[in-house]
Scaffold this active site. Structure first.
Site, PDB file in Angstrom:
ATOM      1  N   HIS A 129      26.793 -25.764   9.520  1.00 59.77           N
ATOM      2  CA  HIS A 129      25.374 -25.459   9.691  1.00 59.77           C
ATOM      3  C   HIS A 129      25.116 -24.542  10.886  1.00 59.77           C
ATOM      4  CE1 HIS A 129      25.274 -28.989  12.555  1.00 59.77           C
ATOM      5  NE2 HIS A 129      24.421 -28.204  13.159  1.00 59.77           N
ATOM      6  N   ASP A 159      30.477 -30.352   6.450  1.00 64.91           N
ATOM      7  CA  ASP A 159      29.810 -29.566   7.499  1.00 64.91           C
ATOM      8  C   ASP A 159      30.816 -29.020   8.510  1.00 64.91           C
ATOM      9  OD1 ASP A 159      27.703 -28.332   8.750  1.00 64.91           O
ATOM     10  OD2 ASP A 159      27.130 -30.072   9.945  1.00 64.91           O
ATOM     11  N   GLY A 231      22.574 -27.603  20.062  1.00 63.98           N
ATOM     12  CA  GLY A 231      23.520 -26.665  20.679  1.00 63.98           C
ATOM     13  C   GLY A 231      24.884 -27.289  20.883  1.00 63.98           C
ATOM     14  N   ASN A 232      24.937 -28.627  20.855  1.00 66.52           N
ATOM     15  CA  ASN A 232      26.228 -29.323  20.928  1.00 66.52           C
ATOM     16  C   ASN A 232      26.968 -29.277  19.588  1.00 66.52           C
ATOM     17  OD1 ASN A 232      25.052 -31.408  23.381  1.00 66.52           O
ATOM     18  ND2 ASN A 232      27.192 -30.763  23.450  1.00 66.52           N
ATOM     19  N   SER A 233      26.259 -28.964  18.511  1.00 67.34           N
ATOM     20  CA  SER A 233      26.862 -28.994  17.186  1.00 67.34           C
ATOM     21  C   SER A 233      28.114 -28.136  17.124  1.00 67.34           C
ATOM     22  CB  SER A 233      25.866 -28.494  16.139  1.00 67.34           C
ATOM     23  OG  SER A 233      24.814 -29.406  15.976  1.00 67.34           O
ATOM     24  N   GLY A 289      37.494 -38.546 -11.870  1.00 64.39           N
ATOM     25  CA  GLY A 289      36.782 -38.398 -13.134  1.00 64.39           C
ATOM     26  C   GLY A 289      36.030 -39.642 -13.556  1.00 64.39           C
ATOM     27  N   VAL A 290      35.220 -40.188 -12.637  1.00 63.73           N
ATOM     28  CA  VAL A 290      34.429 -41.373 -12.955  1.00 63.73           C
ATOM     29  C   VAL A 290      33.053 -41.252 -12.301  1.00 63.73           C
ATOM     30  CG1 VAL A 290      36.398 -42.940 -13.170  1.00 63.73           C
ATOM     31  CG2 VAL A 290      35.315 -42.621 -10.929  1.00 63.73           C
ATOM     32  N   ILE A 292      30.414 -43.899 -10.455  1.00 61.67           N
ATOM     33  CA  ILE A 292      30.532 -45.235  -9.874  1.00 61.67           C
ATOM     34  C   ILE A 292      29.185 -45.703  -9.346  1.00 61.67           C
ATOM     35  CG2 ILE A 292      32.967 -44.980  -9.263  1.00 61.67           C
ATOM     36  CD1 ILE A 292      32.100 -44.318  -6.414  1.00 61.67           C
TER      37      ILE A 292
END
Length: 499
Positions: A129, A159, A231-233, A289-290, A292
């Site tokens: 992001h 992310d 800004g820490n992201s 392939g399920v 749930i």
């Protein structure tokens, strides 16, 4: 008699003279040994570090600031003032606004984030992001040198993003740590550039592990009380060995600032995703392939399972790995590749992290007992579209209706008229719900007219009499609830309804 008493006193004095000093000596020795042990104790009650300065001094050059910019919508300059209530006010206002929008230049918006170097040649990890939608990406090193960066790969689901710069020299690089060994209460240090203040250091503890904040399908966050702000992201979370055990990603806040609840992607996930981004430019995830759903207490009780755990298979994809392994709708996956599945959300993450093409053991709960299967893990195709083949029509049963009072339901055999009325597909077989009592247990679970009951107690049904018989059988066996497999608009889902 007197000499005897004198000798007795002498014996007592001798014992006192010998034993008491020895007891005191032994006690002092034990206390000394205890002091030595306590001095070297490194267990959970360890004191806070005197300083983080040595660790921070080594780590700061390995953390970077990231600046991005992109062109956004046009910004209108100020136009002429139009007095409210003036003649043709709306006409003039629309005219001027339209012309200003057409002629106004597009503006460039800037944003800031953090990242960290993982390779001396210039590979840098950050959040997706942080760089999403950016036209230009710049990386600013600790010494304020700036480099243009290109995107090697990014993954929206976790992310994460991997960037590359060309510094022309070796850079100091971080090392990954093992987040699976981290414990709640461990000290951590976060470094980044909140609000553009590069090189900001905060410290705290791990407040929780395996957090699900509904950010994506593979949530498994580390929670911390180390201050994390805008800004820490993308910045690193270090353990006390100077290893990266997390990528700072999100905060919970009502103000936009830190309230002591921050989240980081654990290195156990980030390291694998970043390695795939570097090698392939995208992620490669395992696929079962399920479809749930969660196992509730009612579902567990209806299937004879000791407690709500595992992931309930609602449906199996045609020609998928699960179908080939003979996994069935109604199975509860308890273990996958030797890893326990404690809740529904565990299964997608475990499968995604499993190597494509590997044959792994799967342990399921089926019809009151454990069953062990083997499945060859496929590759998840993000854009895959699955189509179901229509089954040939069979004879439509006669229109028979039944009242299921214990559930508060009215069910009916499916006729052509009812198929048209409730938009039931031609290939769908089962029993149609035509009435739901407002005060019944079925209504409590959200069942409604138009739903088609496909199975009762993991047994297929095609007539109302079969539904009634299966429910009565469950009640006779002491079950407090009955498990219904329901088709609603093409989606299969289990409902555990109290009897």
């Amino acid at each position: 008699m007197q000499p005897g008493r004198t000798r007795s006193r002498a014996i007592v004095r001798t014992v006192e003279d010998i034993c008491i000093p020895r007891v005191i000596a032994w006690g002092l020795a034990a206390l000394a040994a205890l002091a030595i042990v306590l001095a070297g104790w490194t267990g959970p009650a360890r004191a806070a570090p005197e300083s983080f300065a040595d660790l921070v001094e080594e780590m700061l050059p390995k953390v970077v600031s990231i600046s991005t910019s992109q062109l956004v919508g046009r910004q209108s300059p100020d136009g002429p003032r139009i007095s409210p209530g003036a003649p043709f006010e709306d006409l003039f206002r629309d005219f001027f606004n339209h012309n200003q929008q057409e002629n106004a230049p597009r503006r460039r918006a800037a944003a800031f984030g953090s990242g960290f170097i993982i390779d001396p040649s210039g590979y840098i990890v950050t959040n997706n992001h942080v760089i999403e939608g950016a036209d230009e990406i710049s990386v600013i090193l600790f010494d304020d040198t700036r480099y243009a960066a290109k995107i090697i790969g990014r993954d929206e689901k976790t992310d994460l993003a991997l960037l590359k710069i060309e510094p022309g020299r070796d850079l100091p690089a971080t090392k990954w740590g093992d987040s699976t060994k981290s414990r709640t209460g461990d000290w951590v240090v976060a470094i980044g550039g909140p609000f553009g203040l590069s090189g900001t250091v905060t410290a705290g503890i791990i407040s929780g592990l395996k957090r699900n904040i509904n950010a994506g399908p593979y949530d498994y966050f580390i929670q911390t009380d180390a201050s994390i702000n805008r800004g820490n992201s993308g910045g690193p979370m270090f353990n006390m060995k100077g290893e990266v055990i997390g990528v700072n990603t999100a905060i919970f806040s009502t103000t936009g600032g830190s309230v002591g609840i921050g989240f980081a992607i654990p290195s156990s996930i980030a390291q694998r995703v970043v390695a795939q981004l570097r090698e392939f430019g995208h992620t490669k995830r395992g696929w079962l392939g399920v479809r749930i759903q969660s196992v509730t207490d009612e579902i567990a009780e209806s299937l004879g399972l000791d407690g709500a755990r595992g992931a309930l298979i609602a449906s199996v994809t045609k020609s998928g790995p699960a179908e080939a392994a003979k996994i069935e709708a109604g199975d509860i996956v308890l273990k996958f590749d030797g890893k326990p599945v404690d809740s529904m959300r565990e299964l997608p993450r475990i499968v995604a992290e499993t190597g494509i093409g590997r044959t792994v053991d799967v342990e399921v709960w089926r019809k009151g007992g454990l069953k062990k299967l083997k499945v060859v893990v496929g590759e998840l195709k993000e854009s895959a579209v699955e189509t179901a083949k229509a089954e040939p029509k069979s004879n439509v049963p006669a229109p028979v209706e039944a009242e299921i009072d214990v559930l508060g339901l009215t069910v009916t055999a499916i006729t052509e008229k009812l198929r048209n009325e409730f938009n039931v597909p031609d290939e769908l077989r089962g029993v149609l719900i035509t009435g739901v009592k407002a005060d019944g247990t079925a209504a409590e679970k959200g069942l409604r007219p138009g739903d088609v009951i496909v199975e009762v107690g993991q047994e297929e049904v095609s007539t109302p009499d079969q539904v009634a018989a299966k429910i009565e059988e469950s009640r006779a066996n002491g079950r407090k609830s009955v498990l219904l497999l329901v088709n609603r608009g093409g989606d299969l889902r289990f409902f555990a309804v109290r009897i």
